[in-house]
Design an enzyme around this catalytic site. Structure first.
Site, PDB file in Angstrom:
ATOM      1  N   VAL A 196      85.404  61.639 118.438  1.00  0.00           N
ATOM      2  CA  VAL A 196      85.951  61.332 117.108  1.00  0.00           C
ATOM      3  C   VAL A 196      87.282  62.051 116.892  1.00  0.00           C
ATOM      4  O   VAL A 196      87.887  61.922 115.835  1.00  0.00           O
ATOM      5  CB  VAL A 196      84.924  61.712 116.014  1.00  0.00           C
ATOM      6  CG1 VAL A 196      83.694  60.806 116.096  1.00  0.00           C
ATOM      7  CG2 VAL A 196      84.511  63.181 116.090  1.00  0.00           C
ATOM      8  N   HIS A 234      82.541  55.561 118.337  1.00  0.00           N
ATOM      9  CA  HIS A 234      81.750  56.381 117.403  1.00  0.00           C
ATOM     10  C   HIS A 234      82.574  56.831 116.196  1.00  0.00           C
ATOM     11  O   HIS A 234      82.169  57.743 115.468  1.00  0.00           O
ATOM     12  CB  HIS A 234      81.159  57.593 118.132  1.00  0.00           C
ATOM     13  CG  HIS A 234      80.119  57.216 119.122  1.00  0.00           C
ATOM     14  ND1 HIS A 234      79.676  58.089 120.106  1.00  0.00           N
ATOM     15  CD2 HIS A 234      79.420  56.072 119.322  1.00  0.00           C
ATOM     16  CE1 HIS A 234      78.762  57.485 120.855  1.00  0.00           C
ATOM     17  NE2 HIS A 234      78.582  56.268 120.399  1.00  0.00           N
ATOM     18  N   CYS A 245      83.304  50.780  97.946  1.00  0.00           N
ATOM     19  CA  CYS A 245      84.144  49.578  98.066  1.00  0.00           C
ATOM     20  C   CYS A 245      84.370  49.149  99.510  1.00  0.00           C
ATOM     21  O   CYS A 245      84.950  48.084  99.754  1.00  0.00           O
ATOM     22  CB  CYS A 245      85.484  49.812  97.363  1.00  0.00           C
ATOM     23  SG  CYS A 245      86.589  50.912  98.267  1.00  0.00           S
ATOM     24  N   ALA A 275      88.270  68.333 133.878  1.00  0.00           N
ATOM     25  CA  ALA A 275      89.028  67.099 133.643  1.00  0.00           C
ATOM     26  C   ALA A 275      90.527  67.298 133.845  1.00  0.00           C
ATOM     27  O   ALA A 275      91.213  66.411 134.366  1.00  0.00           O
ATOM     28  CB  ALA A 275      88.754  66.600 132.225  1.00  0.00           C
ATOM     29  N   CYS A 297      89.120  52.635  94.990  1.00  0.00           N
ATOM     30  CA  CYS A 297      88.265  52.303  93.839  1.00  0.00           C
ATOM     31  C   CYS A 297      88.001  53.498  92.922  1.00  0.00           C
ATOM     32  O   CYS A 297      87.387  53.340  91.870  1.00  0.00           O
ATOM     33  CB  CYS A 297      86.937  51.716  94.327  1.00  0.00           C
ATOM     34  SG  CYS A 297      85.833  52.948  95.058  1.00  0.00           S
TER      35      CYS A 297
HETATM   36  C1  BV8 Z   1      72.585  52.640 118.575  1.00  0.00           C
HETATM   37  C2  BV8 Z   1      79.707  60.565 116.362  1.00  0.00           C
HETATM   38  C3  BV8 Z   1      71.813  50.371 118.313  1.00  0.00           C
HETATM   39  C4  BV8 Z   1      79.361  61.609 115.368  1.00  0.00           C
HETATM   40  C5  BV8 Z   1      77.864  60.331 117.975  1.00  0.00           C
HETATM   41  C6  BV8 Z   1      67.957  54.000 124.241  1.00  0.00           C
HETATM   42  C7  BV8 Z   1      67.185  55.007 124.731  1.00  0.00           C
HETATM   43  C8  BV8 Z   1      67.009  56.180 123.963  1.00  0.00           C
HETATM   44  C9  BV8 Z   1      67.613  56.356 122.710  1.00  0.00           C
HETATM   45  C10 BV8 Z   1      68.380  55.343 122.226  1.00  0.00           C
HETATM   46  C11 BV8 Z   1      68.541  54.166 122.972  1.00  0.00           C
HETATM   47  N1  BV8 Z   1      69.340  53.348 122.254  1.00  0.00           N
HETATM   48  C12 BV8 Z   1      69.674  53.968 121.076  1.00  0.00           C
HETATM   49  C13 BV8 Z   1      69.111  55.193 121.053  1.00  0.00           C
HETATM   50  C14 BV8 Z   1      69.244  56.148 119.969  1.00  0.00           C
HETATM   51  C15 BV8 Z   1      70.535  56.971 120.043  1.00  0.00           C
HETATM   52  C16 BV8 Z   1      70.545  57.803 121.299  1.00  0.00           C
HETATM   53  O1  BV8 Z   1      71.176  57.490 122.278  1.00  0.00           O
HETATM   54  N2  BV8 Z   1      69.828  58.929 121.200  1.00  0.00           N
HETATM   55  C17 BV8 Z   1      69.858  59.894 122.333  1.00  0.00           C
HETATM   56  C18 BV8 Z   1      69.999  61.279 121.760  1.00  0.00           C
HETATM   57  C19 BV8 Z   1      68.628  59.746 123.151  1.00  0.00           C
HETATM   58  N3  BV8 Z   1      71.732  56.131 119.995  1.00  0.00           N
HETATM   59  C20 BV8 Z   1      72.160  55.713 118.767  1.00  0.00           C
HETATM   60  O2  BV8 Z   1      71.595  55.952 117.720  1.00  0.00           O
HETATM   61  C21 BV8 Z   1      73.447  54.895 118.772  1.00  0.00           C
HETATM   62  N4  BV8 Z   1      73.273  53.678 118.021  1.00  0.00           N
HETATM   63  O3  BV8 Z   1      72.067  52.704 119.662  1.00  0.00           O
HETATM   64  O4  BV8 Z   1      72.563  51.508 117.781  1.00  0.00           O
HETATM   65  C22 BV8 Z   1      72.772  49.521 119.101  1.00  0.00           C
HETATM   66  C23 BV8 Z   1      72.967  49.709 120.487  1.00  0.00           C
HETATM   67  C24 BV8 Z   1      73.805  48.843 121.196  1.00  0.00           C
HETATM   68  C25 BV8 Z   1      74.521  47.858 120.585  1.00  0.00           C
HETATM   69  C26 BV8 Z   1      74.301  47.698 119.199  1.00  0.00           C
HETATM   70  C27 BV8 Z   1      73.438  48.546 118.476  1.00  0.00           C
HETATM   71  C28 BV8 Z   1      74.589  55.654 118.055  1.00  0.00           C
HETATM   72  C29 BV8 Z   1      74.893  56.916 118.770  1.00  0.00           C
HETATM   73  C30 BV8 Z   1      76.197  57.525 118.209  1.00  0.00           C
HETATM   74  C31 BV8 Z   1      75.938  58.850 117.517  1.00  0.00           C
HETATM   75  N5  BV8 Z   1      77.199  59.506 117.177  1.00  0.00           N
HETATM   76  N6  BV8 Z   1      79.077  60.859 117.660  1.00  0.00           N
HETATM   77  C32 BV8 Z   1      79.834  62.980 115.786  1.00  0.00           C
HETATM   78  O5  BV8 Z   1      80.579  63.116 116.762  1.00  0.00           O
HETATM   79  O6  BV8 Z   1      79.442  63.916 115.055  1.00  0.00           O
HETATM   80  S1  BV8 Z   1      77.145  60.694 119.516  1.00  0.00           S
HETATM   81  C33 BV8 Z   1      77.976  62.119 120.088  1.00  0.00           C
HETATM   82  O7  BV8 Z   1      77.087  62.715 121.004  1.00  0.00           O
HETATM   83  C34 BV8 Z   1      79.242  61.861 120.869  1.00  0.00           C
HETATM   84  O8  BV8 Z   1      80.024  60.844 120.306  1.00  0.00           O
HETATM   85  C35 BV8 Z   1      78.690  61.489 122.248  1.00  0.00           C
HETATM   86  O9  BV8 Z   1      78.321  60.133 122.277  1.00  0.00           O
HETATM   87  C36 BV8 Z   1      77.449  62.350 122.315  1.00  0.00           C
HETATM   88  C37 BV8 Z   1      77.725  63.614 123.068  1.00  0.00           C
HETATM   89  O10 BV8 Z   1      77.776  63.263 124.401  1.00  0.00           O
HETATM   90  P1  BV8 Z   1      79.058  63.619 125.327  1.00  0.00           P
HETATM   91  O11 BV8 Z   1      80.307  63.164 124.688  1.00  0.00           O
HETATM   92  O12 BV8 Z   1      78.691  63.144 126.662  1.00  0.00           O
HETATM   93  O13 BV8 Z   1      79.110  65.232 125.259  1.00  0.00           O
HETATM   94  P2  BV8 Z   1      78.053  66.277 125.846  1.00  0.00           P
HETATM   95  O14 BV8 Z   1      78.348  67.552 125.173  1.00  0.00           O
HETATM   96  O15 BV8 Z   1      76.683  65.706 125.798  1.00  0.00           O
HETATM   97  O16 BV8 Z   1      78.427  66.385 127.418  1.00  0.00           O
HETATM   98  C38 BV8 Z   1      79.692  66.856 127.784  1.00  0.00           C
HETATM   99  C39 BV8 Z   1      79.839  66.550 129.282  1.00  0.00           C
HETATM  100  O17 BV8 Z   1      81.151  66.939 129.666  1.00  0.00           O
HETATM  101  C40 BV8 Z   1      78.849  67.311 130.146  1.00  0.00           C
HETATM  102  O18 BV8 Z   1      78.315  66.410 131.132  1.00  0.00           O
HETATM  103  C41 BV8 Z   1      79.714  68.385 130.818  1.00  0.00           C
HETATM  104  O19 BV8 Z   1      79.328  68.597 132.152  1.00  0.00           O
HETATM  105  C42 BV8 Z   1      81.093  67.743 130.815  1.00  0.00           C
HETATM  106  N7  BV8 Z   1      82.191  68.713 130.697  1.00  0.00           N
HETATM  107  C43 BV8 Z   1      82.222  69.848 129.939  1.00  0.00           C
HETATM  108  N8  BV8 Z   1      83.429  70.453 130.080  1.00  0.00           N
HETATM  109  C44 BV8 Z   1      84.166  69.661 130.941  1.00  0.00           C
HETATM  110  C45 BV8 Z   1      83.371  68.540 131.319  1.00  0.00           C
HETATM  111  N9  BV8 Z   1      83.802  67.572 132.167  1.00  0.00           N
HETATM  112  C46 BV8 Z   1      85.074  67.721 132.665  1.00  0.00           C
HETATM  113  N10 BV8 Z   1      85.900  68.757 132.327  1.00  0.00           N
HETATM  114  C47 BV8 Z   1      85.481  69.750 131.485  1.00  0.00           C
HETATM  115  N11 BV8 Z   1      86.297  70.760 131.182  1.00  0.00           N
END
Ligand code: BV8
Length: 227
Positions: free
Chosen positions: A89, A105, A116, A212, A135
């Site tokens: 985001v 997202h 609105c 990265a 609004c």
């Molecule tokens: C939905 C915005 C229906 C807000 C976010 C199927 C199975 C199980 C569960 C579900 C499923 N389908 C849906 C679900 C439910 C849910 C879900 O997935 N739950 C999980 C927890 C199991 N999904 C939803 O509710 C989604 N909606 O499915 O609607 C639909 C589906 C399809 C089509 C139509 C309708 C909505 C999910 C969105 C939620 N909002 N963000 C905010 O930011 O506050 S999610 C948020 O968390 C992020 O946006 C991102 O998506 C996620 C975090 O993940 P990452 O970005 O990967 O970050 P993370 O910290 O996890 O990992 C970092 C990685 O970087 C690590 O691997 C690390 O090794 C690496 N790293 C670290 N440093 C470095 C690096 N790599 C390189 N260099 C570095 N320096």
């Protein structure tokens, strides 16, 4: 060659933005996955506003890094053949010069009026319930997709994944859907650039490990034959 790049919190980590897995994944002792929900906003709007107001304020104090800039350089070279789909985001891709960026997202620097329906570019806080510029109602929420809500523009993303020759995932743990399923929607070559193994690493044709800011410029140089 048509390329879709998916980015996650890991691409912004070296700019100083916490990932969801950092700090044992907690924000003020809260699981972000629980704060980032419509239920939390209904039950504790002040808590949720504070979560996003703090992140929006932090965004003003960080800059894009070499990974963001490398993707902007790639776009400058291949144009419409590149689409960046980000789960982030933050606006670091755009501040690095990328234009073809889709925020599936949502965006921290945008407010959405639930009265609105208007959206407004927003740099300040929302916790003090400012009136909607359209609004006047005090019904602004962060313009981000919460868990349980439908990600933005999924039809276009699905089509781009279907059409692309190469799908690349950068800095994502593969734990949140539907983004975690994209590697299965892509039909041709796939590459993961990540610091650690992710939940979907074994689904990629190739996976490279490292920060990265090192992996992405090297990959772009290789692609542009300037390696
Ligand atoms: C939905 C915005 C229906 C807000 C976010 C199927 C199975 C199980 C569960 C579900 C499923 N389908 C849906 C679900 C439910 C849910 C879900 O997935 N739950 C999980 C927890 C199991 N999904 C939803 O509710 C989604 N909606 O499915 O609607 C639909 C589906 C399809 C089509 C139509 C309708 C909505 C999910 C969105 C939620 N909002 N963000 C905010 O930011 O506050 S999610 C948020 O968390 C992020 O946006 C991102 O998506 C996620 C975090 O993940 P990452 O970005 O990967 O970050 P993370 O910290 O996890 O990992 C970092 C990685 O970087 C690590 O691997 C690390 O090794 C690496 N790293 C670290 N440093 C470095 C690096 N790599 C390189 N260099 C570095 N320096």
């Amino acid at each position: 060659m048509k390329i879709v790049v998916l980015t996650g919190a890991g691409i912004s980590a070296e700019s100083g933005l916490a990932t969801f897995r950092d700090a044992d994944g907690l924000w003020e002792g809260h699981d972000p996955m629980r704060v980032a929900t419509p239920e939390a906003f209904a039950a504790e709007p002040d808590l949720v506003h504070r979560f996003y107001d703090q992140r929006r304020a932090r965004l003003a104090r960080v800059e894009p890094n070499a990974a963001h800039r490398a993707l902007a350089r790639l776009e400058a070279s291949v144009g419409d053949d590149l689409l960046v789909v980000t789960q982030n985001v933050d606006d670091l891709h755009e501040r690095a010069g990328s234009e073809r960026v889709h925020h599936m997202h949502g965006r921290l620097r945008s407010a959405w009026c639930v009265a609105c329906g208007e959206r407004h570019d927003w740099e300040e806080t929302l916790g003090d319930r400012p009136p909607c510029p359209a609004c006047g109602s005090a019904s602004l929420r962060p313009d981000v997709v919460w868990f349980g809500e439908i990600p933005y523009g999924m039809d276009a993303v699905e089509e781009a994944l279907w059409e692309c020759d190469l799908f690349v995932a950068i800095g994502t743990s593969g734990q949140v859907y539907p983004a975690a399923a994209f590697v299965h929607w892509a039909r041709h070559d796939t590459l993961e650039l990540n610091l650690d193994a992710s939940s979907t690493s074994s689904d990629f044709a190739q996976a490279r490990r490292g920060p990265a800011t090192e992996l992405v410029p090297a990959w772009v140089d290789e692609l542009l034959g300037s390696a």
